[in-house]
Motif scaffolding. Structure first.
Motif, short mmCIF file in Angstrom:
data_model
loop_
_atom_site.label_atom_id
_atom_site.label_comp_id
_atom_site.label_asym_id
_atom_site.label_seq_id
_atom_site.Cartn_x
_atom_site.Cartn_y
_atom_site.Cartn_z
N ALA A 1 10.43 7.52 -5.56
CA ALA A 1 10.04 6.77 -4.37
C ALA A 1 9.05 5.67 -4.72
O ALA A 1 9.18 4.52 -4.26
CB ALA A 1 9.45 7.70 -3.32
N VAL A 2 8.04 6.00 -5.52
CA VAL A 2 7.04 5.00 -5.90
C VAL A 2 7.70 3.86 -6.67
O VAL A 2 7.48 2.67 -6.38
CB VAL A 2 5.91 5.64 -6.74
N PHE B 1 -1.46 12.35 -6.22
CA PHE B 1 -0.81 11.89 -7.44
C PHE B 1 0.64 11.47 -7.18
O PHE B 1 1.56 11.87 -7.90
CB PHE B 1 -0.88 12.97 -8.52
N ALA B 2 0.83 10.63 -6.20
CA ALA B 2 2.18 10.19 -5.82
C ALA B 2 2.99 9.62 -6.99
O ALA B 2 4.19 9.89 -7.08
CB ALA B 2 2.09 9.16 -4.69
N VAL C 1 0.85 -1.18 0.00
CA VAL C 1 0.00 0.00 0.00
C VAL C 1 0.90 1.24 0.00
O VAL C 1 1.74 1.40 0.89
CB VAL C 1 -0.94 0.02 1.23
N LEU C 2 0.73 2.09 -1.01
CA LEU C 2 1.50 3.32 -1.12
C LEU C 2 0.55 4.50 -1.14
O LEU C 2 -0.51 4.45 -1.78
CB LEU C 2 2.34 3.32 -2.40
N ILE D 1 4.60 8.24 0.84
CA ILE D 1 5.52 8.84 -0.12
C ILE D 1 5.68 10.32 0.21
O ILE D 1 4.72 11.10 0.12
CB ILE D 1 4.98 8.66 -1.55
N GLU D 2 6.88 10.70 0.59
CA GLU D 2 7.13 12.08 0.97
C GLU D 2 7.03 13.01 -0.24
O GLU D 2 7.32 12.62 -1.37
CB GLU D 2 8.52 12.21 1.61
#
Length: 240
Positions: free
Chosen positions: A223-224, A215-216, A180-181, A209-210
């Motif tokens: 990171a994703v 919309f990561a 899970v992100l 996700i920093e």
């Protein structure tokens, strides 16, 4: 890709999105076999999941962003044996609140009157992290996807979003290894919903996700992609 021995990764875009939402991820996966699901042709989430499964490979890794993640949960419920692992990005297992249907329909009508750009622009501060609000390149990418989507497709996706099951009672039955992100600044699918998914699925991993909001995959693709690449390497699945 047909001769690649690796289990393919099926990516499902979100509302008013297309393959561009995953383009930075795909680029960073360095040739991993990837397919993009077609998020259209249905008016309910069970129908959409059935349609995507109808064109999907026999066995695959599954990753969904936003509406795509909701569809991924429905696909796991319908045909779990075909899915190697599950990756859920900025999504939710919750049903759509009944009162939200009015809000959704109003947004579609505004997009019909004022153009698809308005669908993004009106919600923009909630879609990305505060540090990305002034990012014109990011905004144009997301607006361009919305333009390509068009109002009729948005309308259909809106009906799908409204007409979905509450997946929370089904989470405990998911046996796939699940990642899970979510953007640390997520506002569309709140962080408590992300934690709910991670807590509900046995042994699921949650990573924030920093520097990213909803919309990561576009806001912090490094990171994703790092998490997805690690996940695929750790869970290769059966050979197809």
């Amino acid at each position: 890709m047909t001769n690649d021995p690796r289990v393919p990764l099926l990516l499902l875009p979100g509302t008013a999105c297309d393959e561009r939402v995953f383009a930075p991820l795909v680029e960073r996966l360095s040739g991993y076999p990837v397919l993009i699901g077609e998020m259209s042709g249905a008016r309910t989430m069970p129908e959409l999941a059935e349609a995507v499964l109808g064109t999907a490979p026999r066995f695959f890794h599954l990753a969904g962003f936003s509406l795509g993640g909701i569809c991924a949960l429905e696909m796991v419920a319908q045909q779990p044996s075909r899915i190697a692992t599950l990756m859920l990005i900025d999504t939710t297992a919750r049903t759509d609140p009944p009162a939200n249907a009015v809000v959704r329909h109003r947004a579609v009508e505004q997009a019909r009157k004022r153009g698809m750009e308005s669908y993004i622009q009106d919600a923009w501060p909630r879609l990305v992290a505060p540090t990305n609000v002034e990012n014109s390149t990011l905004r144009e990418t997301i607006v361009s996807m919305a333009r390509s989507c068009g109002v009729e497709r948005l309308h259909a996706q809106t009906e799908v979003a409204i007409n979905r099951y509450d997946s929370r009672p089904r989470l405990a039955a998911i046996t796939q290894s699940t990642l899970v992100l979510a953007g640390a600044c997520e506002q569309v699918c709140p962080l408590e919903a992300q934690q709910e998914v991670a807590d509900g699925i046995p042994d699921a991993e949650l990573h924030l996700i920093e520097g990213a909001g909803h919309f990561a995959p576009l806001e912090n693709p490094d990171a994703v992609a790092g998490h997805v690449a690690r996940w695929l390497a750790a869970h290769p699945g059966a050979q197809s």
